[in-house]
Design an enzyme around this catalytic site. Structure first.
Site, short mmCIF file in Angstrom:
data_model
loop_
_atom_site.label_atom_id
_atom_site.label_comp_id
_atom_site.label_asym_id
_atom_site.label_seq_id
_atom_site.Cartn_x
_atom_site.Cartn_y
_atom_site.Cartn_z
CE LYS A 79 43.62 42.33 67.27
NZ LYS A 79 42.99 41.01 67.15
CB VAL A 180 23.78 38.04 71.54
CG1 VAL A 180 23.78 36.69 72.22
CG2 VAL A 180 22.94 39.03 72.33
CG ASN A 182 29.01 41.51 64.08
OD1 ASN A 182 27.88 41.77 63.69
ND2 ASN A 182 29.95 42.43 64.18
CB VAL A 183 31.26 36.09 67.09
CG1 VAL A 183 31.56 34.63 67.37
CG2 VAL A 183 32.41 36.73 66.32
P1 NAD Z 1 30.58 42.59 68.52
O1 NAD Z 1 31.02 43.96 68.91
O2 NAD Z 1 29.76 42.41 67.29
O3 NAD Z 1 29.78 41.89 69.72
C1 NAD Z 1 30.11 42.04 71.06
C2 NAD Z 1 28.81 42.21 71.83
O4 NAD Z 1 29.12 42.22 73.23
C3 NAD Z 1 28.08 43.51 71.52
O5 NAD Z 1 26.73 43.25 71.17
C4 NAD Z 1 28.18 44.31 72.84
O6 NAD Z 1 27.07 45.13 73.08
C5 NAD Z 1 28.27 43.18 73.85
N1 NAD Z 1 28.86 43.58 75.14
C6 NAD Z 1 29.89 44.43 75.38
N2 NAD Z 1 30.12 44.52 76.70
C7 NAD Z 1 29.24 43.69 77.31
C8 NAD Z 1 28.99 43.34 78.66
N3 NAD Z 1 29.71 43.87 79.66
N4 NAD Z 1 28.00 42.45 78.93
C9 NAD Z 1 27.27 41.92 77.92
N5 NAD Z 1 27.47 42.23 76.61
C10 NAD Z 1 28.43 43.10 76.31
O7 NAD Z 1 31.93 41.72 68.43
P2 NAD Z 1 32.12 40.30 67.74
O8 NAD Z 1 32.75 40.51 66.42
O9 NAD Z 1 30.88 39.51 67.85
O10 NAD Z 1 33.26 39.69 68.68
C11 NAD Z 1 32.96 39.24 69.98
C12 NAD Z 1 34.24 38.85 70.68
O11 NAD Z 1 34.90 37.81 69.95
C13 NAD Z 1 35.28 39.99 70.80
O12 NAD Z 1 35.95 39.85 72.03
C14 NAD Z 1 36.24 39.72 69.64
O13 NAD Z 1 37.56 40.21 69.91
C15 NAD Z 1 36.24 38.21 69.61
N6 NAD Z 1 36.58 37.65 68.30
C16 NAD Z 1 35.82 37.97 67.21
C17 NAD Z 1 36.14 37.42 65.96
C18 NAD Z 1 35.32 37.72 64.73
O14 NAD Z 1 35.40 36.98 63.74
N7 NAD Z 1 34.50 38.77 64.73
C19 NAD Z 1 37.25 36.54 65.84
C20 NAD Z 1 37.99 36.21 66.99
C21 NAD Z 1 37.63 36.79 68.21
#
Ligand code: NAD
Length: 364
Positions: A79, A180, A182-183
């Site tokens: 990473k 809620v 991206n994922v």
């Molecule tokens: P993102 O930043 O688009 O979404 C995360 C969301 O969580 C944001 O909208 C943020 O405002 C919200 N958030 C943060 N703290 C919070 C809290 N205390 N309570 C409620 N909401 C809160 O990220 P993402 O790309 O959707 O990824 C989400 C998670 O999945 C991360 O932990 C990431 O490491 C993991 N992940 C993502 C991918 C990917 O393809 N993007 C792949 C594997 C793992």
């Protein structure tokens, strides 16, 4: 101090990267290349201290070794973290500088997106190195990984439903989603198509409004999501949220979400969840759709093939449940042991190969 940290969990290499012109300060941690070149994302975050950044990159890179091994990929774990604020500190020069550091590792490390970085940032890195995935589709890449990550979560969730309710249908099931972004937006879309009901929360009101309007989700305050009347809890925001305070509040039968390192303490909290009769789907298997998708780029990306591999997460989760039941261990421990076994087996194959080569040489 650093070497003792590296020795503890057997890290191969930690690289500190500085470029004064672009103000880049980054750390690349290569945990293991036993299964192949190390693949992992680059996180950009305004860490409170350099120590916090180092802790995070070490923890995340080790997690990638397990994730890639459990997903059956011939890739090691690493990473990178950039110590900066993604909202205001980004520049082309910064990512190109990082790209040159990645190039200098000569393929030991293949970089990709993570929290705080985007396809555009990977495109800048691509100007300096070919050891990058998750670049623009115009470069023959797979594009935004979030929908594919969500596809994997859905597959895992269906297998969890089968374990908990005897059927993998999610129709009429209520899923409480924390975060809620991206994922989870893609996940909401897919769950909506499956006929599930959604309860959502986020600290970003715009993100909440988007899913409430689009999918008629019910919104709750961030600290109310744990006690939501739901069947499934899907943590899709941050790590460490399954802990002494939150686990007692949970009313669900299943935990299955994308956030990395959901259990604050793997042993203690994995056991607490187990004792509560909740089925926990290990996070790094649930969210491996993203890495399975970008790993396919290393083999002339094919979308259909990537989707088929991601759908196998359903069976992978099933194997974890079977192993945990047979060995009477938690699902978190079962996932780790499955990943460790795969790494151990490959080490043995290599060691036998070298012993064989050595015996041939000494006979000559
Ligand atoms: P993102 O930043 O688009 O979404 C995360 C969301 O969580 C944001 O909208 C943020 O405002 C919200 N958030 C943060 N703290 C919070 C809290 N205390 N309570 C409620 N909401 C809160 O990220 P993402 O790309 O959707 O990824 C989400 C998670 O999945 C991360 O932990 C990431 O490491 C993991 N992940 C993502 C991918 C990917 O393809 N993007 C792949 C594997 C793992």
């Amino acid at each position: 101090m650093l070497f003792s940290k590296m020795e503890k969990d057997n890290y191969e290499q930690v690289v500190f990267c500085q470029d004064k012109t672009s103000e880049l300060k980054a750390i690349i941690a290569v945990h293991s290349t036993t299964l192949g070149p190390a693949l992992g994302g680059c996180r950009m975050w305004p860490y409170e201290s350099e120590e916090a950044a180092l802790e995070d990159v070490l923890r995340l890179s080790r997690g990638m070794t397990y994730k890639n091994a459990a997903a059956g990929l011939d890739l090691g774990g690493e990473k990178a973290v950039i110590i900066a604020d993604p909202k205001k500190d980004k520049s082309e020069a910064m990512f190109r500088a990082l790209g040159r550091f990645v190039e200098s590792l000569n393929g030991r490390y293949i970089i990709a997106e993570d929290v705080g970085t985007t396809v555009k940032d990977m495109d800048y890195i691509h100007e300096e190195t070919d050891y990058v995935t998750g670049v623009s589709e115009s470069f023959g890449s797979s594009g935004n990984p979030s929908p594919m990550t969500a596809r994997g979560i859905l597959a895992a969730m269906k297998r969890c439903a089968k374990e908990a309710y005897g059927s993998d249908s999610l129709k009429g099931k209520t899923v409480a989603i924390q975060g809620v972004g991206n994922v989870a937006f893609s996940l909401c879309e897919q769950l909506d198509q499956e006929g599930a009901n959604l309860i959502v929360t986020d600290i970003n009101q715009e993100a909440v409004d988007r899913v409430v309007e689009r999918f008629e989700a019910k919104a709750v305050a961030p600290d109310e999501i744990y006690q939501a009347d739901a069947d499934i809890f899907s943590p899709c925001a941050l790590g460490g949220i399954l802990n002494d305070d939150t686990i007692p509040k949970l009313k669900v039968k299943v935990i299955c979400g994308s956030a990395n390192n959901q259990l604050l303490d793997i042993k203690k909290h994995g056991k607490m969840i187990n004792e509560k009769g909740i089925i926990y789907a290990p996070d790094y298997i649930v969210n491996s759709g993203g890495v399975i998708n970008i790993a396919d780029e290393l083999n002339n990306y094919n979308h259909e093939r990537a989707m088929q591999k991601i759908d196998q997460i359903y069976d992978q989760i099933g194997k974890v449940f079977e192993f945990a039941n047979t060995e009477k261990i938690t699902t978190a421990d079962a996932a780790d042991q499955i990943a460790e076994k795969r790494i151990r087996q490959l080490k043995e194959v290599r060691s036998n190969f070298f012993k064989h080569e050595h015996s041939l040489l000494t006979k000559r």
